[in-house]
Design an enzyme around this catalytic site. Structure first.
Site, PDB file in Angstrom:
ATOM      1  N   ASP A 190       0.797  -1.223   0.000  1.00 27.48           N
ATOM      2  CA  ASP A 190       0.000   0.000   0.000  1.00 27.48           C
ATOM      3  C   ASP A 190       0.830   1.274   0.000  1.00 27.48           C
ATOM      4  O   ASP A 190       0.363   2.338   0.399  1.00 27.48           O
ATOM      5  CB  ASP A 190      -0.963   0.002   1.200  1.00 27.48           C
ATOM      6  CG  ASP A 190      -2.315   0.546   0.772  1.00 27.48           C
ATOM      7  OD1 ASP A 190      -2.596   0.547  -0.439  1.00 27.48           O
ATOM      8  OD2 ASP A 190      -3.076   0.985   1.662  1.00 27.48           O
ATOM      9  N   HIS A 198      28.248  -2.636 -13.900  1.00 24.40           N
ATOM     10  CA  HIS A 198      27.020  -2.138 -13.270  1.00 24.40           C
ATOM     11  C   HIS A 198      27.099  -2.199 -11.751  1.00 24.40           C
ATOM     12  O   HIS A 198      26.145  -2.554 -11.066  1.00 24.40           O
ATOM     13  CB  HIS A 198      25.799  -2.900 -13.801  1.00 24.40           C
ATOM     14  CG  HIS A 198      25.509  -2.569 -15.220  1.00 24.40           C
ATOM     15  ND1 HIS A 198      24.794  -3.383 -16.067  1.00 24.40           N
ATOM     16  CD2 HIS A 198      25.865  -1.503 -15.978  1.00 24.40           C
ATOM     17  CE1 HIS A 198      24.720  -2.833 -17.270  1.00 24.40           C
ATOM     18  NE2 HIS A 198      25.368  -1.689 -17.240  1.00 24.40           N
ATOM     19  N   ASP A 244      29.560   7.186 -12.472  1.00 23.76           N
ATOM     20  CA  ASP A 244      28.687   7.183 -13.642  1.00 23.76           C
ATOM     21  C   ASP A 244      27.311   7.556 -13.127  1.00 23.76           C
ATOM     22  O   ASP A 244      26.632   6.737 -12.501  1.00 23.76           O
ATOM     23  CB  ASP A 244      28.691   5.787 -14.297  1.00 23.76           C
ATOM     24  CG  ASP A 244      27.863   5.735 -15.578  1.00 23.76           C
ATOM     25  OD1 ASP A 244      27.146   6.710 -15.875  1.00 23.76           O
ATOM     26  OD2 ASP A 244      27.938   4.699 -16.277  1.00 23.76           O
ATOM     27  N   ASP A 298      23.878  11.534 -18.873  1.00 22.82           N
ATOM     28  CA  ASP A 298      24.568  10.261 -18.588  1.00 22.82           C
ATOM     29  C   ASP A 298      26.064  10.545 -18.676  1.00 22.82           C
ATOM     30  O   ASP A 298      26.604  10.637 -19.776  1.00 22.82           O
ATOM     31  CB  ASP A 298      24.110   9.217 -19.613  1.00 22.82           C
ATOM     32  CG  ASP A 298      24.729   7.847 -19.384  1.00 22.82           C
ATOM     33  OD1 ASP A 298      25.495   7.679 -18.413  1.00 22.82           O
ATOM     34  OD2 ASP A 298      24.449   6.941 -20.200  1.00 22.82           O
ATOM     35  N   HIS A 332      32.223  -3.493 -23.699  1.00 24.05           N
ATOM     36  CA  HIS A 332      30.932  -2.893 -24.065  1.00 24.05           C
ATOM     37  C   HIS A 332      31.098  -1.985 -25.279  1.00 24.05           C
ATOM     38  O   HIS A 332      32.213  -1.702 -25.701  1.00 24.05           O
ATOM     39  CB  HIS A 332      30.320  -2.143 -22.881  1.00 24.05           C
ATOM     40  CG  HIS A 332      31.160  -1.012 -22.333  1.00 24.05           C
ATOM     41  ND1 HIS A 332      31.210   0.230 -22.907  1.00 24.05           N
ATOM     42  CD2 HIS A 332      31.973  -0.951 -21.235  1.00 24.05           C
ATOM     43  CE1 HIS A 332      32.000   1.008 -22.196  1.00 24.05           C
ATOM     44  NE2 HIS A 332      32.492   0.324 -21.186  1.00 24.05           N
ATOM     45  N   HIS A 384      25.451   5.055 -26.926  1.00 21.98           N
ATOM     46  CA  HIS A 384      24.041   4.756 -27.182  1.00 21.98           C
ATOM     47  C   HIS A 384      23.309   6.074 -27.375  1.00 21.98           C
ATOM     48  O   HIS A 384      23.796   7.134 -26.974  1.00 21.98           O
ATOM     49  CB  HIS A 384      23.433   3.951 -26.014  1.00 21.98           C
ATOM     50  CG  HIS A 384      23.696   4.563 -24.666  1.00 21.98           C
ATOM     51  ND1 HIS A 384      22.914   5.565 -24.144  1.00 21.98           N
ATOM     52  CD2 HIS A 384      24.655   4.335 -23.738  1.00 21.98           C
ATOM     53  CE1 HIS A 384      23.377   5.911 -22.949  1.00 21.98           C
ATOM     54  NE2 HIS A 384      24.450   5.191 -22.679  1.00 21.98           N
ATOM     55  N   HIS A 396      18.932   4.862 -22.397  1.00 19.58           N
ATOM     56  CA  HIS A 396      19.299   4.145 -23.625  1.00 19.58           C
ATOM     57  C   HIS A 396      18.138   4.408 -24.571  1.00 19.58           C
ATOM     58  O   HIS A 396      17.158   3.674 -24.594  1.00 19.58           O
ATOM     59  CB  HIS A 396      19.509   2.654 -23.353  1.00 19.58           C
ATOM     60  CG  HIS A 396      20.711   2.392 -22.494  1.00 19.58           C
ATOM     61  ND1 HIS A 396      21.102   1.154 -22.096  1.00 19.58           N
ATOM     62  CD2 HIS A 396      21.629   3.237 -21.952  1.00 19.58           C
ATOM     63  CE1 HIS A 396      22.201   1.236 -21.347  1.00 19.58           C
ATOM     64  NE2 HIS A 396      22.525   2.491 -21.252  1.00 19.58           N
ATOM     65  N   GLU A 408      31.552   6.711 -24.591  1.00 19.53           N
ATOM     66  CA  GLU A 408      31.978   6.224 -23.281  1.00 19.53           C
ATOM     67  C   GLU A 408      32.905   5.019 -23.316  1.00 19.53           C
ATOM     68  O   GLU A 408      32.582   3.956 -22.791  1.00 19.53           O
ATOM     69  CB  GLU A 408      30.744   5.899 -22.428  1.00 19.53           C
ATOM     70  CG  GLU A 408      29.674   5.045 -23.119  1.00 19.53           C
ATOM     71  CD  GLU A 408      28.526   4.705 -22.162  1.00 19.53           C
ATOM     72  OE1 GLU A 408      28.796   4.202 -21.062  1.00 19.53           O
ATOM     73  OE2 GLU A 408      27.367   4.944 -22.540  1.00 19.53           O
ATOM     74  N   TYR A 455      39.065  -1.906 -18.419  1.00 22.30           N
ATOM     75  CA  TYR A 455      38.772  -2.551 -17.136  1.00 22.30           C
ATOM     76  C   TYR A 455      39.711  -3.733 -16.978  1.00 22.30           C
ATOM     77  O   TYR A 455      39.695  -4.661 -17.790  1.00 22.30           O
ATOM     78  CB  TYR A 455      37.316  -3.024 -17.103  1.00 22.30           C
ATOM     79  CG  TYR A 455      36.356  -1.950 -17.580  1.00 22.30           C
ATOM     80  CD1 TYR A 455      35.877  -0.980 -16.699  1.00 22.30           C
ATOM     81  CD2 TYR A 455      35.985  -1.874 -18.925  1.00 22.30           C
ATOM     82  CE1 TYR A 455      35.031   0.032 -17.147  1.00 22.30           C
ATOM     83  CE2 TYR A 455      35.142  -0.864 -19.379  1.00 22.30           C
ATOM     84  CZ  TYR A 455      34.671   0.084 -18.493  1.00 22.30           C
ATOM     85  OH  TYR A 455      33.844   1.081 -18.947  1.00 22.30           O
ATOM     86  N   ARG A 483      36.471   4.662 -17.055  1.00 15.95           N
ATOM     87  CA  ARG A 483      35.557   4.992 -18.155  1.00 15.95           C
ATOM     88  C   ARG A 483      35.403   6.506 -18.183  1.00 15.95           C
ATOM     89  O   ARG A 483      35.406   7.147 -17.120  1.00 15.95           O
ATOM     90  CB  ARG A 483      34.186   4.315 -17.968  1.00 15.95           C
ATOM     91  CG  ARG A 483      33.178   4.660 -19.054  1.00 15.95           C
ATOM     92  CD  ARG A 483      31.954   3.725 -19.104  1.00 15.95           C
ATOM     93  NE  ARG A 483      31.116   3.772 -17.919  1.00 15.95           N
ATOM     94  CZ  ARG A 483      31.106   2.852 -16.964  1.00 15.95           C
ATOM     95  NH1 ARG A 483      31.906   1.811 -17.037  1.00 15.95           N
ATOM     96  NH2 ARG A 483      30.311   2.977 -15.922  1.00 15.95           N
ATOM     97  N   GLU A 503      32.812   9.256 -20.023  1.00 12.49           N
ATOM     98  CA  GLU A 503      31.565   9.303 -20.809  1.00 12.49           C
ATOM     99  C   GLU A 503      31.056  10.731 -20.932  1.00 12.49           C
ATOM    100  O   GLU A 503      30.832  11.411 -19.925  1.00 12.49           O
ATOM    101  CB  GLU A 503      30.480   8.450 -20.121  1.00 12.49           C
ATOM    102  CG  GLU A 503      29.117   8.531 -20.793  1.00 12.49           C
ATOM    103  CD  GLU A 503      28.096   7.573 -20.183  1.00 12.49           C
ATOM    104  OE1 GLU A 503      28.179   7.313 -18.973  1.00 12.49           O
ATOM    105  OE2 GLU A 503      27.217   7.112 -20.935  1.00 12.49           O
TER     106      GLU A 503
HETATM  107  N1  GLY Z   1      24.969   4.384 -16.981  1.00 11.92           N
HETATM  108  C1  GLY Z   1      24.381   3.757 -18.065  1.00 11.92           C
HETATM  109  C2  GLY Z   1      25.208   3.878 -19.266  1.00 11.92           C
HETATM  110  O1  GLY Z   1      26.240   4.489 -19.232  1.00 11.92           O
HETATM  111  O2  GLY Z   1      24.855   3.408 -20.307  1.00 11.92           O
HETATM  112 MN    MN Z   2      26.670   6.120 -17.960  1.00 14.26          MN
HETATM  113 MN    MN Z   3      25.841   5.608 -21.088  1.00 15.84          MN
END
Ligand code: GLY
Ligand code: MN
Ligand code: MN
Length: 437
Positions: A34, A238, A255, A266, A345, A349, A356, A379, A383, A407, A409
């Site tokens: 609730d 993550h 991040d 981002d 990665h 994006h 995203h 980005e 690593y 990283r 970004e």
């Molecule tokens: N923090 C999500 C990304 O960088 O895609």
């Molecule tokens: Mn990010």
């Molecule tokens: Mn990102």
């Protein structure tokens, strides 16, 4: 902003031909015991309407004589509103959201057919709400059942995203203004967080500082779970535990981005918490920065979307070979993806209403060609997890490199002549990240 939403609807109406498009709101937020959680409208629905309530359906019917934009909404209800908050109701849907006609959502079955019977197709994106999927299919089936008698009606169901998402991919000035606001708040938060982050602090304290500033400046909150990763935690892409005590000599990877009026920033930065990079940290940081700058250079109108990732991969691979961390011929290492244990990665994006964001990256074998108004992240990273596993033909990584994750970004707008780095006010040059005690 009203004319902005009307303009977006007009752009879609222009593409619908004789079709009718149907959009459904996001499901009501799941409540635990609730307790109410904030509602977040489905992004396509929001993009076209600005309407932020659940249990709503939007219909666009360009072929209808009077009602080209119709909303089905929850009716006003003083008692429910006392508990759960304001409802626009049928009148509000027309007055404030510009619907040509509006009905209580309970009348959907009765009123929807008039917007379908002259259409040649239905544009709808099958979604997670199976009940509503069934409702749309039922209405389509009803139309088909009388098709022989009438000789008109929708004979096809098409995905609405195919028409809508190319529009969302090109940001309007109004959208860019909101992204810039989300960025400005995020920039300030990153700069404050960097000042706060020192050996002895806990990662969550830095997270709290970031998210405090997001809210303080009117943001809805974090655009996604903030990552505040010190030391080896940065090798987990993550990492969101954010519960480690920051140690002297650590790099800290942050991040985090603010969501402002549904639009997102981002940003990632990695910096030494005690003001000095170790030689290994500095070497890898310089390499990631070089890759990021090369990738950003490849963000140009007319360039294929894939180019900036390729640029980053090439610089990273060359650098890893120079350092002896990879052994082999550059083109072959790239082709065989031998860099992947260090960089697993992609380099970016789309960014917008969703972190995203929607939009096609590749049509079959052909990359999307970057257009002015596209917004994307750049980005790259490196690593080196303590247990990093390379391909069998590669030498083991000496221990002195272990536990370093980096990283960088930025959010980048494609312009008519090149690009604009929206997030440029968060420093990333080594000279700006080092300081003396
Ligand atoms: N923090 C999500 C990304 O960088 O895609
Ligand atoms: Mn990010
Ligand atoms: Mn990102």
């Amino acid at each position: 902003m009203h004319s902005e939403f009307a303009q977006r609807r007009q752009q879609l109406l222009d593409k619908l031909g004789n079709g009718t498009a149907i959009f459904h709101s996001a499901p009501p937020q799941v409540n635990h015991s609730d307790v109410e959680y904030p509602y977040r409208q489905e992004s396509d629905f929001y993009y076209l309407t600005g309407f932020n309530e659940p249990e709503a359906v939007a219909v666009l019917a360009p072929h209808h004589d009077e009602h080209r934009f119709v909303l089905f909404v929850r009716p006003r209800d003083p008692e429910k509103e006392t508990w759960h908050g304001y409802r626009s109701g049928v009148e509000g849907a027309k007055e404030r959201y510009g619907a040509d006609e509006a009905y209580p959502i309970a009348e959907l079955d009765e009123k929807l057919p008039q917007y379908l019977e002259k259409a040649d197709r239905i544009y709808y994106s099958l979604g997670r709400d199976q009940t509503f999927n069934q409702t749309v299919l039922k209405h389509w089936q009803q139309q088909l059942a009388t098709y022989a008698k009438r000789g008109q009606g929708p004979t096809a169901l098409e995905d609405a995203r195919v028409l809508l998402h190319p529009l969302r991919l090109v940001k309007s000035e109004a959208e860019l203004a909101l992204i810039r606001k989300a960025v400005a708040i995020s920039v300030e938060a990153h700069n404050a967080a960097r000042e706060l982050a020192r050996p002895g602090r806990y990662e969550y304290e830095v997270q709290a500082e970031l998210e405090y500033l997001f809210k303080k400046h009117g943001g809805l909150g974090p655009a996604y779970p903030s990552i505040v990763a010190s030391g080896p935690g940065a090798c987990v892409l993550h990492y969101i535990e954010n519960d480690r005590q920051i140690q002297d000599g650590d790099l800290l990877l942050i991040d985090a981005g603010c969501c402002y009026s549904y639009y997102n920033a981002d940003i990632t930065r990695t910096f030494p918490v005690a003001g000095r990079f170790t030689p290994e940290q500095k070497t890898l940081y310089e390499l990631v920065l070089k890759a990021q700058l090369a990738a950003i250079e490849a963000v140009q109108p007319g360039e294929p979307y894939g180019a900036f990732h390729d640029a980053a991969v090439r610089v990273l691979t060359e650098g890893l070979v120079e350092l002896g961390l990879l052994v082999g011929e550059i083109d072959k290492l790239i082709e065989e993806e031998k860099y992947k244990p260090f960089y697993m990665h992609r380099t970016g994006h789309w960014l917008g209403l969703d972190v995203h964001d929607v939009g096609v990256y590749k049509y079959g074998d052909t990359w999307h060609s970057l257009q002015p108004g596209n917004v994307l992240t750049v980005e790259p990273g490196i690593y080196i997890a303590p247990d990093i596993k390379l391909a069998e033909d590669q030498p083991p990584v000496p221990e002195r490199w272990h536990g370093i994750g980096i990283r960088i970004e930025d959010d980048v707008l494609v312009t008519a002549t090149g690009h604009e780095i929206l997030t440029r006010e968060v420093p990333k040059a080594i000279a700006d990240l080092e300081w003396a005690m």
